[in-house]
Design a protein around this motif. Sequence first.
Motif, PDB file in Angstrom:
ATOM      1  N   ASP A 239     102.317 113.383  -4.255  1.00 25.94           N
ATOM      2  CA  ASP A 239     101.640 113.866  -2.770  1.00 25.94           C
ATOM      3  C   ASP A 239     100.232 114.239  -3.249  1.00 25.94           C
ATOM      4  O   ASP A 239      99.916 114.575  -4.438  1.00 25.94           O
ATOM      5  N   ASP A 240      99.167 113.963  -2.301  1.00 23.91           N
ATOM      6  CA  ASP A 240      97.825 114.149  -2.653  1.00 23.91           C
ATOM      7  C   ASP A 240      97.666 115.483  -2.871  1.00 23.91           C
ATOM      8  O   ASP A 240      96.879 115.841  -3.613  1.00 23.91           O
ATOM      9  N   SER A 241      98.670 116.383  -2.269  1.00 29.39           N
ATOM     10  CA  SER A 241      98.373 118.138  -2.689  1.00 29.39           C
ATOM     11  C   SER A 241      98.655 118.150  -4.236  1.00 29.39           C
ATOM     12  O   SER A 241      98.097 118.870  -4.674  1.00 29.39           O
ATOM     13  N   VAL A 242      99.559 117.478  -4.876  1.00 31.35           N
ATOM     14  CA  VAL A 242     100.020 117.652  -6.164  1.00 31.35           C
ATOM     15  C   VAL A 242      98.723 117.179  -6.764  1.00 31.35           C
ATOM     16  O   VAL A 242      98.694 117.854  -8.049  1.00 31.35           O
ATOM     17  N   ARG A 243      98.471 115.925  -6.657  1.00 36.53           N
ATOM     18  CA  ARG A 243      97.302 115.369  -7.430  1.00 36.53           C
ATOM     19  C   ARG A 243      95.971 116.246  -7.353  1.00 36.53           C
ATOM     20  O   ARG A 243      95.538 116.361  -8.349  1.00 36.53           O
ATOM     21  N   ARG A 244      95.807 117.005  -6.295  1.00 33.60           N
ATOM     22  CA  ARG A 244      94.688 117.743  -6.319  1.00 33.60           C
ATOM     23  C   ARG A 244      94.955 119.170  -7.174  1.00 33.60           C
ATOM     24  O   ARG A 244      93.883 119.409  -7.814  1.00 33.60           O
ATOM     25  N   GLN A 245      96.166 119.426  -6.961  1.00 32.72           N
ATOM     26  CA  GLN A 245      96.625 120.637  -8.012  1.00 32.72           C
ATOM     27  C   GLN A 245      96.324 120.224  -9.380  1.00 32.72           C
ATOM     28  O   GLN A 245      95.830 121.146 -10.127  1.00 32.72           O
ATOM     29  N   LEU A 246      96.838 119.209  -9.956  1.00 34.04           N
ATOM     30  CA  LEU A 246      96.780 118.700 -11.126  1.00 34.04           C
ATOM     31  C   LEU A 246      95.406 118.797 -11.665  1.00 34.04           C
ATOM     32  O   LEU A 246      94.882 119.018 -12.711  1.00 34.04           O
ATOM     33  N   ALA A 247      94.276 118.175 -10.840  1.00 36.80           N
ATOM     34  CA  ALA A 247      93.175 118.081 -11.072  1.00 36.80           C
ATOM     35  C   ALA A 247      92.238 119.369 -11.062  1.00 36.80           C
ATOM     36  O   ALA A 247      91.568 119.487 -12.088  1.00 36.80           O
ATOM     37  N   GLU A 248      92.939 120.392 -10.386  1.00 38.74           N
ATOM     38  CA  GLU A 248      92.296 121.637 -10.516  1.00 38.74           C
ATOM     39  C   GLU A 248      92.640 122.267 -11.628  1.00 38.74           C
ATOM     40  O   GLU A 248      91.557 123.070 -12.431  1.00 38.74           O
ATOM     41  N   TRP A 249      93.955 122.236 -12.117  1.00 36.99           N
ATOM     42  CA  TRP A 249      94.388 122.807 -13.572  1.00 36.99           C
ATOM     43  C   TRP A 249      93.564 121.892 -14.569  1.00 36.99           C
ATOM     44  O   TRP A 249      93.006 122.581 -15.605  1.00 36.99           O
ATOM     45  N   GLU A 250      93.409 120.743 -14.535  1.00 38.28           N
ATOM     46  CA  GLU A 250      92.634 120.103 -15.527  1.00 38.28           C
ATOM     47  C   GLU A 250      91.014 120.666 -15.745  1.00 38.28           C
ATOM     48  O   GLU A 250      90.402 120.729 -16.837  1.00 38.28           O
ATOM     49  N   GLU A 251      90.479 120.916 -14.362  1.00 39.91           N
ATOM     50  CA  GLU A 251      89.141 121.383 -14.334  1.00 39.91           C
ATOM     51  C   GLU A 251      88.979 122.795 -14.826  1.00 39.91           C
ATOM     52  O   GLU A 251      88.216 122.974 -15.626  1.00 39.91           O
ATOM     53  N   ALA A 252      90.160 123.555 -14.658  1.00 42.66           N
ATOM     54  CA  ALA A 252      90.342 125.006 -15.281  1.00 42.66           C
ATOM     55  C   ALA A 252      90.567 124.766 -16.773  1.00 42.66           C
ATOM     56  O   ALA A 252      90.781 126.075 -17.482  1.00 42.66           O
ATOM     57  N   GLY A 253      90.847 123.722 -17.409  1.00 45.92           N
ATOM     58  CA  GLY A 253      91.082 123.881 -18.517  1.00 45.92           C
ATOM     59  C   GLY A 253      92.401 123.762 -19.350  1.00 45.92           C
ATOM     60  O   GLY A 253      92.891 123.759 -20.400  1.00 45.92           O
ATOM     61  N   PHE A 254      93.450 123.166 -18.428  1.00 48.72           N
ATOM     62  CA  PHE A 254      94.924 122.903 -18.739  1.00 48.72           C
ATOM     63  C   PHE A 254      95.297 121.543 -18.814  1.00 48.72           C
ATOM     64  O   PHE A 254      96.373 121.379 -18.992  1.00 48.72           O
ATOM     65  N   GLY A 255      94.347 120.708 -18.835  1.00 49.23           N
ATOM     66  CA  GLY A 255      94.685 119.137 -18.934  1.00 49.23           C
ATOM     67  C   GLY A 255      95.268 119.071 -20.372  1.00 49.23           C
ATOM     68  O   GLY A 255      96.039 117.842 -20.422  1.00 49.23           O
ATOM     69  N   HIS A 256      95.106 119.641 -21.416  1.00 53.97           N
ATOM     70  CA  HIS A 256      95.640 119.523 -22.787  1.00 53.97           C
ATOM     71  C   HIS A 256      97.171 119.707 -22.649  1.00 53.97           C
ATOM     72  O   HIS A 256      97.865 119.241 -23.917  1.00 53.97           O
ATOM     73  N   LEU A 257      97.792 120.514 -21.955  1.00 54.71           N
ATOM     74  CA  LEU A 257      99.153 120.811 -22.075  1.00 54.71           C
ATOM     75  C   LEU A 257      99.996 119.761 -21.835  1.00 54.71           C
ATOM     76  O   LEU A 257      99.673 118.895 -21.052  1.00 54.71           O
TER      77      LEU A 257
END
Length: 558
Positions: free
Chosen positions: A466-484
């Motif tokens: 869902d778009d809401s999940v995509r947005r959440q993933l993008a927010e976490w990447e922006e916050a520095g969690f994308g490497h997890l």
Amino acid sequence: MTGHSDIDIARAATKAPIQQIGASLGIPHEALLPFGHDKAKISAEFIKGLAARPDGRLILVTAINPTPAGEGKTTTTVGLGDGLKAIGKKAAICIREASLGPCFGMKGGAAGGGYAQVVPMEDINLHFTGDFHAITSAHNLLSAMIDNHIYWGNALGIDARRIVWRRVLDMNDRALRDVVTSLGGVANGFPRQTGFDITVASEVMAILCLSTDLADLQRRLGDIIVAYTRDKTAITARDIKADGAMTVLLQQAVQPNLVQTLEQTPAFVHGGPFANIAHGCNSVLATKTALKLADYVVTEAGFGADLGAEKFLNIKCRKAGLSPDCVVLVATIRALKMNGGVTKADLAAEDVDAVHAGCANLARHLENLNAFGVPVVVAINHFDGDSAAEVDAVQTRVTELGGEAILCRHWAEGSAGVTDLASRVAALADGGSANFTPLYPDEMSLLDKIETIAMRIYRADSVVVDDSVRRQLAEWEEAGFGHLPVCMAKTQYSFTTDPTARGAPSGFTLPVREVRLSAGAGFVVVICGDIMTMPGLPRVPAAEAIGLNSDGFIEGLF
């Protein structure tokens, strides 16, 4: 083959004093914190002093997708450890602790079976050394402190609608899945909807199992995100000032537990995160300690290889710097027949065609595991009633796939029934052919990591997000969690999200329903399909048959 139950066999075993088991690994008496005569914790100071030692060989035991027919992954883990010891190797095993909920629900015991068990069986399946109680208490202390912070003025501005930290209990109790708390007026706080998960689903459990020492434990606990403000600023356990007290509650629980098998092989039994919602492996501390003390360490990962092995290799090994030397893939003729379309009621009849059909599941797991660059051997866990033609069908198919399948009789014969597997595993582990590589790099985007697992491990054609999940993933990447790394939460019974789709399904879509950030544990949980974080009891729970006999011994655990 014996007619005795697992608990009868365990009770008849001759156990060595736990100090003797420790001594076999070079652990001095003063480094053990005994819990009675047959179990102990290993001191943090002693573990710290092992850092400079070389590591032994790490052997992972995994399995095909579980079925009601049984696969015997833990039994094979225990049997293989005993088998390695029997052929003259200095071996230890590492498994998870049992959760009380499943013990009194569907599963019964969780310490192996037959003549391949870890003892004391009753203790391991019940309160053991109190680790799960400590985790439950630490988790719920944080819950209490969140509500208390709001009650006393809410200085952090927590939005009560955005509290993401639930409570936990180590029991299957469907009535607690969704509850309303703080009813009864002003004195009891602000009413809100929340719920309970089972303790093994707690992020505290995952953190304890991934921590390397007490300082790392407290840092991870502090990083837990418990709620958000109205402007979606994350509030952590450190902000609530709960991390110090939680660490105090877990100070002893984080120390690995040492017990023994029926054949007195040292066994580290420590931690037990859900294999659906978390990474499903015993603690990093137990595994790393065992590797410093033994030449061969046999460990297991939860459920089938598509969940347990994938998470062991992509999460635990990545986080802990571990590199397995060999993988054992467990299958039973019975489970393969179920994957080939046979009902549980008809498993007794020979059906070579069904075995052939069911081997599709085994073949896919084998192919997936080979992609990680570690040598794999198949263990056929023998049951009475398996025909020679059925066993031959599996061995022939595995040979066609470029692998090898070895028949094992450890359940009935102990180490004597698994020496062929032990010898082959030792040779593979010593052979130096392992070139372990995780499936994806840290720098890959979170969505790409999800799609990589969905398509390369599950063999989905596409992933619906869902778009809401995509947005959440993008927010976490922006916050520095994308490497997890990502921790996929789906049914254990199938490569798909449909638990009835056995075998090797293809041409399906993987739906991603929700994502959750486990910032303390250090992974993103990806909910695929319907996943239950608080199980219920079955119509006839195992608890109905558990009790004390006239001699004061426990009966009904199995």
